[in-house]
Design a protein around this motif. Structure first.
Motif, short mmCIF file in Angstrom:
data_model
loop_
_atom_site.label_atom_id
_atom_site.label_comp_id
_atom_site.label_asym_id
_atom_site.label_seq_id
_atom_site.Cartn_x
_atom_site.Cartn_y
_atom_site.Cartn_z
N VAL A 178 11.11 42.52 32.49
CA VAL A 178 11.26 41.96 33.82
C VAL A 178 10.58 40.60 33.82
O VAL A 178 9.42 40.48 33.42
N TYR A 179 11.30 39.59 34.26
CA TYR A 179 10.78 38.23 34.29
C TYR A 179 10.40 37.84 35.71
O TYR A 179 11.18 38.03 36.65
N TYR A 180 9.20 37.29 35.85
CA TYR A 180 8.67 36.89 37.14
C TYR A 180 8.35 35.39 37.14
O TYR A 180 7.90 34.86 36.13
N CYS A 181 8.56 34.74 38.28
CA CYS A 181 8.02 33.41 38.45
C CYS A 181 6.84 33.47 39.41
O CYS A 181 6.74 34.36 40.25
N ALA A 182 5.92 32.53 39.25
CA ALA A 182 4.71 32.50 40.05
C ALA A 182 4.29 31.05 40.28
O ALA A 182 4.63 30.17 39.49
N ALA A 183 3.54 30.82 41.36
CA ALA A 183 3.11 29.48 41.73
C ALA A 183 1.63 29.46 42.07
O ALA A 183 1.10 30.43 42.62
N GLU A 184 0.98 28.33 41.74
CA GLU A 184 -0.43 28.18 42.07
C GLU A 184 -0.78 26.71 42.16
O GLU A 184 -0.19 25.87 41.46
N ILE A 185 -1.75 26.38 43.02
CA ILE A 185 -2.26 25.02 43.09
C ILE A 185 -2.92 24.67 41.77
O ILE A 185 -3.71 25.45 41.22
N TRP A 186 -2.59 23.49 41.25
CA TRP A 186 -3.18 23.06 39.99
C TRP A 186 -2.98 21.55 39.84
O TRP A 186 -1.85 21.07 39.90
N TYR A 187 -4.08 20.84 39.64
CA TYR A 187 -4.01 19.41 39.37
C TYR A 187 -4.36 19.21 37.91
O TYR A 187 -5.53 19.25 37.53
N GLY A 188 -3.35 19.02 37.10
CA GLY A 188 -3.55 18.83 35.68
C GLY A 188 -2.31 19.20 34.91
O GLY A 188 -1.26 19.53 35.48
N SER A 216 16.59 31.37 37.47
CA SER A 216 16.25 30.41 38.52
C SER A 216 15.13 30.97 39.38
O SER A 216 15.06 32.18 39.62
N CYS A 217 14.28 30.08 39.87
CA CYS A 217 13.21 30.45 40.78
C CYS A 217 13.20 29.44 41.93
O CYS A 217 12.86 28.27 41.72
N VAL A 218 13.58 29.90 43.11
CA VAL A 218 13.58 29.06 44.30
C VAL A 218 12.26 29.25 45.03
O VAL A 218 11.89 30.38 45.37
N VAL A 219 11.56 28.15 45.29
CA VAL A 219 10.23 28.18 45.89
C VAL A 219 10.29 27.58 47.29
O VAL A 219 10.87 26.52 47.50
N SER A 220 9.65 28.24 48.25
CA SER A 220 9.57 27.73 49.61
C SER A 220 8.17 27.97 50.16
O SER A 220 7.46 28.87 49.73
N GLY A 221 7.78 27.14 51.13
CA GLY A 221 6.49 27.30 51.80
C GLY A 221 5.29 26.83 51.00
O GLY A 221 4.16 27.14 51.37
N PHE A 222 5.53 26.08 49.93
CA PHE A 222 4.44 25.58 49.08
C PHE A 222 4.36 24.08 49.29
O PHE A 222 5.13 23.32 48.69
N THR A 223 3.42 23.64 50.12
CA THR A 223 3.36 22.25 50.55
C THR A 223 2.45 21.37 49.71
O THR A 223 2.48 20.14 49.87
N GLU A 224 1.65 21.94 48.86
CA GLU A 224 0.74 21.14 48.03
C GLU A 224 1.50 20.24 47.09
O GLU A 224 2.57 20.60 46.57
N ASP A 225 0.95 19.06 46.84
CA ASP A 225 1.60 18.10 45.97
C ASP A 225 1.44 18.44 44.49
O ASP A 225 2.30 18.10 43.68
N TYR A 226 0.34 19.09 44.15
CA TYR A 226 0.04 19.37 42.75
C TYR A 226 -0.05 20.87 42.54
O TYR A 226 -0.84 21.56 43.19
#
Length: 126
Positions: free
Chosen positions: A93-103, A21-31
């Motif tokens: 070791v497994y990592y989750c990551a987030a980034e702005i991306w439209y597509g 599981s990866c719980v994400v917070s503070g990421f307000t972008e829609d895409y």
């Protein structure tokens, strides 16, 4: 600031299953995209899977196709990685990551992502 917290790792025998599981917070972008990466000792960090909020599309590395499934629960701000038929080669070791991306989802590379969790250990051994 974006924060990501992984959980669900552990020790499992070959052929077993785990759900990360990866719980994400503070990421307000829609895409955006959420990616799963893994890194074993002596190896480079590699992309495993990702999912796009734009269209819900997903990507899987060839090594995990048919065994892993990525999904998301918007109400819980959580992305999951269901791992079945685990092999010793999946140990990392497994990592989750987030980034702005439209597509659509694409093959993720570490350089494309600026926000990372601290990782969770997955060990597959008999």
């Amino acid at each position: 600031q974006v924060q990501l917290v992984e959980s669900g790792g552990g020790l499992v025998q070959p052929g077993g299953s785990l759900r990360l599981s990866c719980v994400v917070s503070g990421f307000t972008e829609d895409y955006y995209v959420i990616g799963w990466f893994r890194q074993a000792p002596g190896n480079e960090r590699e992309g495993v899977s990702c999912i796009s909020s734009t269209d819900g599309s997903t990507y899987y590395a060839d090594s995990v196709k048919g065994r892993f499934t990525i999904s998301r629960d918007n109400a819980k701000n959580t992305v999951y990685l269901q791992m079945n038929s685990l092999k010793p080669e999946d140990t990392a070791v497994y990592y989750c990551a987030a980034e702005i991306w439209y597509g659509s989802a694409w093959s993720p590379t570490p350089a494309d992502f600026n926000s990372w969790g601290r990782g969770t250990q997955v060990t597959v051994s008999s």
